[in-house]
Design an enzyme around this catalytic site. Structure first.
Site, PDB file in Angstrom:
ATOM      1  N   ASP A  55      11.426 -28.245   5.144  1.00 14.16           N
ATOM      2  CA  ASP A  55      11.345 -28.677   6.540  1.00 14.16           C
ATOM      3  C   ASP A  55      10.172 -29.640   6.684  1.00 14.16           C
ATOM      4  OD1 ASP A  55       9.852 -25.676   8.052  1.00 14.16           O
ATOM      5  OD2 ASP A  55       9.339 -26.783   6.262  1.00 14.16           O
ATOM      6  N   TYR A  57       6.624 -31.547   7.669  1.00 11.80           N
ATOM      7  CA  TYR A  57       5.233 -31.114   7.804  1.00 11.80           C
ATOM      8  C   TYR A  57       4.979 -30.741   9.264  1.00 11.80           C
ATOM      9  CZ  TYR A  57       4.590 -33.392   3.250  1.00 11.80           C
ATOM     10  OH  TYR A  57       4.685 -33.766   1.927  1.00 11.80           O
ATOM     11  N   PHE A  68       8.785 -34.849   2.024  1.00  9.81           N
ATOM     12  CA  PHE A  68       7.591 -35.039   1.201  1.00  9.81           C
ATOM     13  C   PHE A  68       6.734 -36.222   1.619  1.00  9.81           C
ATOM     14  CE2 PHE A  68      10.437 -32.667  -1.705  1.00  9.81           C
ATOM     15  CZ  PHE A  68       9.615 -31.583  -1.984  1.00  9.81           C
ATOM     16  N   HIS A 180       9.061 -26.006  -7.586  1.00  8.85           N
ATOM     17  CA  HIS A 180       8.565 -26.838  -6.485  1.00  8.85           C
ATOM     18  C   HIS A 180       7.231 -27.466  -6.876  1.00  8.85           C
ATOM     19  CE1 HIS A 180       7.189 -27.928  -2.427  1.00  8.85           C
ATOM     20  NE2 HIS A 180       8.454 -27.862  -2.075  1.00  8.85           N
TER      21      HIS A 180
END
Length: 213
Positions: A55, A57, A68, A180
């Site tokens: 989701d 920031y 990202f 991740h």
């Protein structure tokens, strides 16, 4: 490709819920005009690579519609810093000094989060509110393309999302998985995965050019 899901009851409920949240004074990121930015910058016919996030920031000024990525002038978040470290190790690319990944998006890298909004300071707060139907449909639309694409799946969340697309793992696309890039898991296999060079090699082999990472 998304017309049907955008007109669905679930999508209408999502829109109503978002409006109610904002009317109640909740601060939601990214702001209006940026929530479908990933789909606008990387239309379906241009997609060559898919990178899935969870989701947006949830800090002020960070989210601008690309997984990202942050606008120029905003501090590079830890996960993106680790992405840059792996890119430097893999391809010798020097980090640009900012976190804006629009230059990837404009080359066909779909930077898609699972949920496209979030409440300020509340990570994951808009998960399971209706965005998943829309973003699942977007991933499925890419999977249905006849042109070979690359799916970079970092972390369990991205891998589970891709698993909802029937037959993706056995398709003509290249599906690469790794932990991740967050500081908690990057040393467990994200570093050294060489996804960027492997993606470009696959694209080149299939006549789809390469990404200027």
């Amino acid at each position: 490709m998304l017309g049907e899901v955008l007109e669905s009851r679930e999508s209408r409920q999502l829109i109503g819920w978002l409006q109610a949240q904002e009317e109640a004074g909740k601060r939601i990121y990214p702001p209006h005009g940026h929530r479908l930015r990933a789909l606008e910058l990387t239309p379906l016919d241009a997609v060559r690579v898919v990178i899935l996030g969870q989701d947006p920031y949830h800090g002020a000024g960070q989210a601008h519609g690309l997984a990202f990525s942050v606008p120029e002038g905003v501090r590079v978040p830890p996960s993106l810093a680790n992405i840059y470290k792996e890119l430097a190790s893999d391809c010798g690319v020097t980090a640009p000094g900012h976190g804006n990944l629009e230059h990837w998006a404009r080359q066909g890298v779909l930077l898609l989060n699972n949920a496209l909004t979030v409440e300020e300071g509340q990570a994951g707060s808009h998960q399971k509110k209706g965005w998943e139907a829309i973003t699942d449909a977007a991933v499925a639309a890419v999977a249905a393309k006849s042109e070979p694409c690359v799916f970079l799946l970092w972390g369990n969340h991205a891998q589970k999302k891709a698993s909802r697309v029937p037959g993706l793992a056995s398709s003509h696309h290249l599906v690469l998985t790794a932990p991740h890039p967050s500081p908690l898991s990057a040393h467990s296999g994200f570093f050294g995965c060489r996804h960027f060079s492997r993606a470009n090699a696959f694209l080149a082999e299939n006549g789809r050019g390469t990404i200027d990472w």
